[in-house]
Design a protein around this motif. Structure first.
Motif, PDB file in Angstrom:
ATOM      1  N   LEU A   1      32.605  46.147  16.750  1.00  0.00           N
ATOM      2  CA  LEU A   1      32.866  47.582  16.790  1.00  0.00           C
ATOM      3  C   LEU A   1      33.118  48.002  18.234  1.00  0.00           C
ATOM      4  CD1 LEU A   1      30.060  48.842  14.371  1.00  0.00           C
ATOM      5  CD2 LEU A   1      32.423  48.251  13.818  1.00  0.00           C
ATOM      6  N   PHE A   2      34.116  48.867  18.415  1.00  0.00           N
ATOM      7  CA  PHE A   2      34.485  49.347  19.744  1.00  0.00           C
ATOM      8  C   PHE A   2      34.598  50.868  19.698  1.00  0.00           C
ATOM      9  CE2 PHE A   2      36.128  45.086  19.212  1.00  0.00           C
ATOM     10  CZ  PHE A   2      35.746  44.440  20.392  1.00  0.00           C
ATOM     11  N   LEU A   3      33.846  51.529  20.566  1.00  0.00           N
ATOM     12  CA  LEU A   3      33.833  52.986  20.607  1.00  0.00           C
ATOM     13  C   LEU A   3      34.617  53.485  21.817  1.00  0.00           C
ATOM     14  CD1 LEU A   3      32.693  55.728  19.549  1.00  0.00           C
ATOM     15  CD2 LEU A   3      30.744  55.353  21.094  1.00  0.00           C
ATOM     16  N   THR A   4      35.515  54.459  21.572  1.00  0.00           N
ATOM     17  CA  THR A   4      36.198  55.166  22.650  1.00  0.00           C
ATOM     18  C   THR A   4      35.838  56.646  22.522  1.00  0.00           C
ATOM     19  OG1 THR A   4      38.252  55.841  21.524  1.00  0.00           O
ATOM     20  CG2 THR A   4      38.105  53.552  22.279  1.00  0.00           C
ATOM     21  N   ASP A   5      36.401  57.480  23.368  1.00  0.00           N
ATOM     22  CA  ASP A   5      36.148  58.915  23.264  1.00  0.00           C
ATOM     23  C   ASP A   5      36.856  59.546  22.077  1.00  0.00           C
ATOM     24  OD1 ASP A   5      34.344  59.545  25.313  1.00  0.00           O
ATOM     25  OD2 ASP A   5      35.914  59.348  26.822  1.00  0.00           O
TER      26      ASP A   5
ATOM     27  N   VAL B   1      36.533  51.841  16.391  1.00  0.00           N
ATOM     28  CA  VAL B   1      37.411  50.791  15.892  1.00  0.00           C
ATOM     29  C   VAL B   1      36.575  49.622  15.394  1.00  0.00           C
ATOM     30  CG1 VAL B   1      39.335  49.251  16.443  1.00  0.00           C
ATOM     31  CG2 VAL B   1      39.163  51.474  17.582  1.00  0.00           C
ATOM     32  N   ARG B   2      36.960  49.084  14.243  1.00  0.00           N
ATOM     33  CA  ARG B   2      36.277  47.908  13.689  1.00  0.00           C
ATOM     34  C   ARG B   2      37.261  46.739  13.596  1.00  0.00           C
ATOM     35  NH1 ARG B   2      33.914  48.317   7.683  1.00  0.00           N
ATOM     36  NH2 ARG B   2      36.080  48.925   7.319  1.00  0.00           N
TER      37      ARG B   2
ATOM     38  N   ASP C   1      42.529  35.695   9.388  1.00  0.00           N
ATOM     39  CA  ASP C   1      42.311  36.872   8.533  1.00  0.00           C
ATOM     40  C   ASP C   1      41.718  38.057   9.301  1.00  0.00           C
ATOM     41  OD1 ASP C   1      43.135  35.365   6.265  1.00  0.00           O
ATOM     42  OD2 ASP C   1      41.134  34.507   6.123  1.00  0.00           O
ATOM     43  N   THR C   2      42.179  38.262  10.518  1.00  0.00           N
ATOM     44  CA  THR C   2      41.676  39.378  11.311  1.00  0.00           C
ATOM     45  C   THR C   2      42.251  40.695  10.803  1.00  0.00           C
ATOM     46  OG1 THR C   2      41.378  38.021  13.291  1.00  0.00           O
ATOM     47  CG2 THR C   2      41.618  40.398  13.625  1.00  0.00           C
ATOM     48  N   VAL C   3      41.369  41.678  10.630  1.00  0.00           N
ATOM     49  CA  VAL C   3      41.760  43.012  10.180  1.00  0.00           C
ATOM     50  C   VAL C   3      41.150  44.035  11.130  1.00  0.00           C
ATOM     51  CG1 VAL C   3      41.634  44.714   8.319  1.00  0.00           C
ATOM     52  CG2 VAL C   3      41.867  42.275   7.773  1.00  0.00           C
ATOM     53  N   VAL C   4      41.952  44.993  11.578  1.00  0.00           N
ATOM     54  CA  VAL C   4      41.480  46.049  12.462  1.00  0.00           C
ATOM     55  C   VAL C   4      41.704  47.392  11.782  1.00  0.00           C
ATOM     56  CG1 VAL C   4      41.705  47.148  14.719  1.00  0.00           C
ATOM     57  CG2 VAL C   4      42.060  44.680  14.506  1.00  0.00           C
ATOM     58  N   ASP C   5      40.634  48.201  11.711  1.00  0.00           N
ATOM     59  CA  ASP C   5      40.769  49.560  11.198  1.00  0.00           C
ATOM     60  C   ASP C   5      39.939  50.488  12.065  1.00  0.00           C
ATOM     61  OD1 ASP C   5      38.312  48.683  10.399  1.00  0.00           O
ATOM     62  OD2 ASP C   5      38.532  49.181   8.298  1.00  0.00           O
ATOM     63  N   GLU C   6      39.990  51.777  11.790  1.00  0.00           N
ATOM     64  CA  GLU C   6      39.331  52.737  12.670  1.00  0.00           C
ATOM     65  C   GLU C   6      38.986  54.014  11.924  1.00  0.00           C
ATOM     66  OE1 GLU C   6      42.552  55.481  14.776  1.00  0.00           O
ATOM     67  OE2 GLU C   6      42.839  53.372  15.323  1.00  0.00           O
TER      68      GLU C   6
ATOM     69  N   GLY D   1      37.082  60.693   0.289  1.00  0.00           N
ATOM     70  CA  GLY D   1      38.303  60.098  -0.219  1.00  0.00           C
ATOM     71  C   GLY D   1      39.176  59.452   0.838  1.00  0.00           C
ATOM     72  N   GLU D   2      38.739  59.472   2.086  1.00  0.00           N
ATOM     73  CA  GLU D   2      39.570  58.931   3.168  1.00  0.00           C
ATOM     74  C   GLU D   2      39.509  57.416   3.229  1.00  0.00           C
ATOM     75  OE1 GLU D   2      38.720  59.640   7.544  1.00  0.00           O
ATOM     76  OE2 GLU D   2      40.385  61.019   7.181  1.00  0.00           O
ATOM     77  N   SER D   3      38.340  56.848   2.940  1.00  0.00           N
ATOM     78  CA  SER D   3      38.194  55.394   3.022  1.00  0.00           C
ATOM     79  C   SER D   3      37.210  54.910   1.975  1.00  0.00           C
ATOM     80  CB  SER D   3      37.720  54.988   4.416  1.00  0.00           C
ATOM     81  OG  SER D   3      37.452  53.606   4.464  1.00  0.00           O
ATOM     82  N   GLU D   4      37.599  53.853   1.263  1.00  0.00           N
ATOM     83  CA  GLU D   4      36.695  53.243   0.290  1.00  0.00           C
ATOM     84  C   GLU D   4      35.869  52.126   0.936  1.00  0.00           C
ATOM     85  OE1 GLU D   4      39.063  51.954  -2.945  1.00  0.00           O
ATOM     86  OE2 GLU D   4      39.611  53.977  -3.599  1.00  0.00           O
ATOM     87  N   ASP D   5      36.135  51.853   2.194  1.00  0.00           N
ATOM     88  CA  ASP D   5      35.450  50.783   2.905  1.00  0.00           C
ATOM     89  C   ASP D   5      34.933  51.337   4.228  1.00  0.00           C
ATOM     90  OD1 ASP D   5      34.475  48.360   3.678  1.00  0.00           O
ATOM     91  OD2 ASP D   5      36.417  47.524   4.248  1.00  0.00           O
ATOM     92  N   PRO D   6      33.856  52.119   4.187  1.00  0.00           N
ATOM     93  CA  PRO D   6      33.373  52.769   5.408  1.00  0.00           C
ATOM     94  C   PRO D   6      32.924  51.763   6.458  1.00  0.00           C
ATOM     95  CG  PRO D   6      31.735  52.932   3.669  1.00  0.00           C
ATOM     96  CD  PRO D   6      32.982  52.389   3.035  1.00  0.00           C
TER      97      PRO D   6
END
Length: 223
Positions: free
Chosen positions: A87-91, A95-96, A114-119, A189-194
């Protein structure tokens, strides 16, 4: 004001490749290889995320775990396959990065592992909720140890009582000390994978949660 030079992910992939070759050839031992590999892997994950951020946006805190472990431990490649979560936090966002670590494939931080990046943007976070789950597997293992010790107690005059105590402690730990993590909940409803923050006792996780709470909208009520 100086800007930070972003690291080239390709250079880090080459570093990891060379480390693996030296380890396979016996040029470096296990004690040096595993910490060096873990460090290079974390650096590669961060460089990958930095490359996706807009100009001027920087990472202020990170947190890395391997599911089933408390951190990017020296045994990164001990198991046949594991999942790394960084996990990476910005202002502006959290990001995960998730990637599969395999003993049989090199770490590349792309489609090959199988790298996946979401935020989740900070201004969309609605709440932070602590979740808990009983360690059922640990409790069952402890119960099994107790059962074996009881069944074979006549032949385990010395180790029998120790096994019973050990098994009982496993049951107690599994039931009374559940696994805890923090779930970052965005808009409905924004993300099913919090995004989840694991290993909350780790210092990097505590810092991440504190900084996250300081930056999310004031109306958000962390649980």
């Amino acid at each position: 004001m100086s800007t930070r030079t972003k690291t080239d992910p390709e250079a880090l992939r080459e570093e990891i490749r060379q480390l693996s070759q030296k380890y396979a050839a016996g040029d470096i031992g296990e004690r040096k290889f595993q910490p060096a590999l873990a460090k290079a892997t974390v650096n590669l994950y961060q460089a990958t995320v930095e490359g996706l951020l807009p100009e001027g946006e920087t990472i202020i805190q990170s947190h890395h775990v391997i599911l089933g472990h408390t951190r990017m431990v020296q045994s990164v490649m001990k198991e046949p396959e594991q999942q790394a979560v960084s996990l990476f936090l910005t202002d502006r966002r959290l990001v995960r990065l998730r990637s599969t670590l395999s003993a049989y494939k090199p770490i590349t931080c792309d489609h090959r592992d199988d790298t996946v990046v979401d935020e989740v943007p900070l201004d969309t976070i609605q709440s932070l909720r602590v979740r808990r789950q009983i360690r059922g597997g640990e409790a069952l293992t402890g119960l099994g140890i107790v059962g074996v010790a009881v069944i074979f107690y006549p032949w385990l005059a010395i180790t029998g009582p120790l096994l019973i105590v050990l098994g009982a402690l496993g049951v107690i730990h599994g039931l009374l000390l559940p696994t805890r993590w923090l779930e970052v909940q965005g808009r409905v409803g924004e993300s099913e994978d919090p995004i989840c923050i694991y290993v909350l006792r780790k210092k990097s996780a505590q810092t991440l949660v504190r900084l996250l709470r300081e930056r999310i909208p004031q109306q958000t009520a962390p649980a």
